[in-house]
Design an enzyme around this catalytic site. Structure first.
Site, PDB file in Angstrom:
ATOM      1  CD  GLU A   1       1.832  11.765  -1.803  1.00 14.13           C
ATOM      2  OE1 GLU A   1       1.485  12.893  -1.226  1.00 14.13           O
ATOM      3  OE2 GLU A   1       3.043  11.111  -1.396  1.00 14.13           O
TER       4      GLU A   1
ATOM      5  CB  THR B   1      -0.955   0.065   1.381  1.00  8.51           C
ATOM      6  OG1 THR B   1      -1.801  -1.122   0.928  1.00  8.51           O
ATOM      7  CG2 THR B   1      -2.036   1.225   1.176  1.00  8.51           C
TER       8      THR B   1
ATOM      9  CG  HIS C   1      -4.228  -1.235  -1.812  1.00  6.05           C
ATOM     10  ND1 HIS C   1      -2.796  -1.726  -1.359  1.00  6.05           N
ATOM     11  CD2 HIS C   1      -4.262  -1.693  -3.120  1.00  6.05           C
ATOM     12  CE1 HIS C   1      -2.201  -2.443  -2.313  1.00  6.05           C
ATOM     13  NE2 HIS C   1      -2.969  -2.438  -3.203  1.00  6.05           N
TER      14      HIS C   1
END
Length: 134
Positions: A48, A40, A74
């Site tokens: 990002e 994750t 996720h």
């Protein structure tokens, strides 16, 4: 940096970045679990990276963006050797606050989705302040 730096940053900007999962990207390697699938923290980093790419050519001189909030679901495991793609779309520009919708896919399946918020800052001032004791 001038007070109106967000003029070049308009909703609708997009970018897509890809990552082929290696052993170094797994939950085992990054310390977020004990399974050999995409961790994750790497999904967050990829999301990002897509937001940074979406605005890179539109920032005023001397400006950068910094992450301030991440909300990410996720949803599916991705094994080593597969390629995931993160798509970022700038949805909101509120003065210096930028909000992106994120979708991460692998082979047509949604692996993760959510929102990333970034803040527009003067790069020099930000770095200077970061080095000062609180």
């Amino acid at each position: 940096m001038q007070e109106q730096p967000d003029r070049a940053l308009t909703p609708g900007l997009t970018a897509r970045v890809e990552l082929t999962v290696t052993d170094a990207d797994t939950a085992q390697a990054v310390g977020s679990g004990d399974v050999p699938v995409l961790g994750t923290p790497r999904v967050v980093a990829l999301a990002e990276a897509a937001t940074v790419a979406a605005t890179a050519q539109h920032l005023p001189a001397g400006a950068t963006t910094v992450g301030s909030r991440v909300e990410l679901d996720h949803r599916a495991a991705t094994p080593v050797g597969r390629t995931v793609a993160a798509q970022a779309r700038l949805t909101t520009v509120d003065r210096r606050r930028l909000v992106f919708e994120i979708t991460v896919t692998e082979g047509g399946q949604t692996v993760a989705e959510g929102r990333v918020e970034r803040v527009l800052v003067d790069r020099h001032r930000f770095v200077e302040r970061a080095g000062q004791p609180s």
